[in-house]
Write an enzyme that holds these catalytic residues in place. Structure first.
Site, PDB file in Angstrom:
ATOM      1  N   THR A  73       0.839  -1.207   0.000  1.00 11.75           N
ATOM      2  CA  THR A  73       0.000   0.000   0.000  1.00 11.75           C
ATOM      3  C   THR A  73       0.871   1.253   0.000  1.00 11.75           C
ATOM      4  OG1 THR A  73      -1.727  -1.207   1.175  1.00 11.75           O
ATOM      5  CG2 THR A  73      -1.843   1.191   1.268  1.00 11.75           C
ATOM      6  N   HIS A 201       4.954  -9.694   2.341  1.00  9.89           N
ATOM      7  CA  HIS A 201       4.156 -10.785   2.908  1.00  9.89           C
ATOM      8  C   HIS A 201       3.410 -11.601   1.865  1.00  9.89           C
ATOM      9  CE1 HIS A 201      -0.080  -9.089   3.111  1.00  9.89           C
ATOM     10  NE2 HIS A 201       0.598  -7.998   2.806  1.00  9.89           N
ATOM     11  N   CYS A 325     -16.883  -7.803   3.448  1.00  6.35           N
ATOM     12  CA  CYS A 325     -17.968  -7.520   4.371  1.00  6.35           C
ATOM     13  C   CYS A 325     -17.683  -6.181   5.037  1.00  6.35           C
ATOM     14  CB  CYS A 325     -18.049  -8.632   5.411  1.00  6.35           C
ATOM     15  SG  CYS A 325     -19.544  -8.568   6.359  1.00  6.35           S
TER      16      CYS A 325
HETATM   17  N1  PLP Z   1      -1.948  -4.438  -4.303  1.00  6.05           N
HETATM   18  C1  PLP Z   1      -2.436  -5.667  -4.485  1.00  6.05           C
HETATM   19  C2  PLP Z   1      -2.727  -6.144  -5.881  1.00  6.05           C
HETATM   20  C3  PLP Z   1      -2.692  -6.493  -3.393  1.00  6.05           C
HETATM   21  O1  PLP Z   1      -3.200  -7.706  -3.593  1.00  6.05           O
HETATM   22  C4  PLP Z   1      -2.415  -6.012  -2.095  1.00  6.05           C
HETATM   23  C5  PLP Z   1      -2.719  -6.825  -0.906  1.00  6.05           C
HETATM   24  O2  PLP Z   1      -3.600  -7.652  -0.926  1.00  6.05           O
HETATM   25  C6  PLP Z   1      -1.875  -4.721  -1.962  1.00  6.05           C
HETATM   26  C7  PLP Z   1      -1.658  -3.960  -3.087  1.00  6.05           C
HETATM   27  C8  PLP Z   1      -1.553  -4.149  -0.624  1.00  6.05           C
HETATM   28  O3  PLP Z   1      -0.391  -4.748  -0.101  1.00  6.05           O
HETATM   29  P1  PLP Z   1      -0.079  -4.640   1.465  1.00  6.05           P
HETATM   30  O4  PLP Z   1      -0.989  -5.564   2.161  1.00  6.05           O
HETATM   31  O5  PLP Z   1       1.362  -5.075   1.583  1.00  6.05           O
HETATM   32  O6  PLP Z   1      -0.259  -3.228   1.844  1.00  6.05           O
END
Ligand code: PLP
Length: 388
Positions: A73, A201, A325
């Site tokens: 993010t 992660h 949800c």
């Molecule tokens: N972008 C995509 C395509 C994701 O699948 C995710 C997490 O599910 C993220 C961004 C966000 O990553 P983070 O959980 O490391 O902030």
């Protein structure tokens, strides 16, 4: 209870090798890499080693094109905000309707403060029309931000072609590759993206660490403003253990990428084939050809996804649904809706996402339990009445 974990697009198990590698940095080696003294200063070389490993997995030209962040993010936010700050005269962004909230919600926020955003649509396979992209670009376009692969369906976009279009039109291109890194091979020396996000992660490193690739020559303005860390590109004391873990996870991902595309893929295919064969009124959501090797998103008509998940959970099977949800109300997946998946399928769509730690036994276990679960739910489903 037995646990069969098939929710690897949500997060992954930390690889044992990663855990061993980060242990010293959570115990004896707790120095601050910015310190003048040897105890702290010596830590910096481990960060640089990790940077090399990330660059190596991506096949980037130079490790200095990588900065470490706290998550996917943050990497997405940094890429977007940095580009907009670097081109203050431009007020238009192009993205897609199926991005992760880490991009979509930033775009929505930007609309609120005066930016214009084009949300490209997808077809029923979850794929883009590149002509729509081409005609959306104008003089005011500061950034194109398009994900590499979709987290819900695994559908892969033609990033090479998109990057080429962006380059020809002189627009900065960012790709959210959070779901892609570690699953398919990368060659950034040949792929002309300017900015690329990844997250630890999702590839067997710990939570709380990510990275952003910034191609040499790309205009950059820091998002996290603070100290001089990351050559002034991201303030904040480094998450040393996370960064070291991400480095080792990237080394491992490189080693396992073939397995991901052979053994893991064939387990996914076996699961998908068996579900479609054994359970009527099911279908795979998204393209079957342009897709991550570990992901399948299957719609079970006339059933509630949340009910399927709860029953799978009773058997120790951890999967996820396309819907989120939110505050008590069930919001159907924006990705499946954008694809025009019929309502009766959207509600009952389940994502199974595998990793190298899944076994044949895991898949057989799911295949054994799932048909009975769906049958039972269909018997009691309010949608059951509409079944033909
Ligand atoms: N972008 C995509 C395509 C994701 O699948 C995710 C997490 O599910 C993220 C961004 C966000 O990553 P983070 O959980 O490391 O902030």
């Amino acid at each position: 209870m037995k646990v069969v974990y098939v929710d690897n697009n949500a997060t992954t198990q930390v690889a044992p090798e990663v855990f061993e590698a980060i242990r010293p940095f959570l115990t004896d080696e707790y120095g601050n890499p910015s310190s003048m003294h040897t105890f702290g200063g010596k830590i910096a070389k481990y960060i640089e080693e990790a940077r090399k490993n990330v660059a190596d997995l991506l096949d980037a030209d130079d490790p200095q094109e990588i900065i470490f962040t706290s998550c996917g993010t943050e990497s997405d936010n940094t890429a977007i905000m940095s580009t907009l700050r670097s081109y203050p005269e431009k007020k238009h962004i192009i993205t897609t309707k199926v991005e992760h909230p880490a991009v979509l919600n930033v775009c929505k926020y930007l609309e609120g403060i005066g930016y214009r955003v084009t949300y490209l649509s997808v077809d029923d396979q979850g794929l883009l029309d590149l002509n729509e992209l081409k005609s959306a670009i104008d003089q005011d376009t500061a950034l194109i931000t398009i994900m590499y692969a979709n987290n819900e369906t695994g559908v892969i976009f033609p990033i090479e072609e998109i990057a080429e279009i962006a380059r020809q039109r002189g627009v900065v291109f960012h790709t959210d590759a959070v779901q892609t890194v570690g699953k398919i091979p990368f060659q950034l020396t040949k792929l002309p993206v300017d900015l690329l996000s990844l997250s630890g992660h999702k590839l067997h490193a710990p939570k709380g660490v990510g990275a952003l690739y910034i191609r040499k020559g790309t205009r950059f303005s820091p998002f996290m403003i603070g100290g001089h860390q990351e050559q002034g590109r991201r303030g904040g004391t480094e998450n040393v253990s996370g960064i070291v873990g991400l480095g080792v996870a990237c080394q491992l991902a490189k080693k396992f990428i073939k397995e991901e595309n052979t053994r893991v893929k064939s387990l996914r295919d076996k699961l998908e084939k068996a579900i479609l064969a054994k359970i009527p009124d099911t279908k795979v959501n998204g393209s079957l050809t342009s897709r991550l090797p570990n992901t399948t998103n299957i719609g079970f008509e006339f059933v509630e996804g949340e009910a399927i998940l709860l029953m799978l959970d009773e058997f120790g099977i951890a999967a996820s649904s396309g819907s989120a949800c939110t505050s008590g109300s069930l919001t159907p997946s924006h990705v499946l809706r954008a694809m025009g998946v019929p309502f009766t399928f959207v509600q009952g769509s389940i994502r199974f996402s595998l990793s190298r730690y899944n076994t044949e036994e895991d898949i057989d276990y799911i295949i054994d339990k799932l048909p009975t679960i769906i049958n039972r739910l269909r018997e009691i489903s309010p949608y059951g009445k509409t079944r033909h």
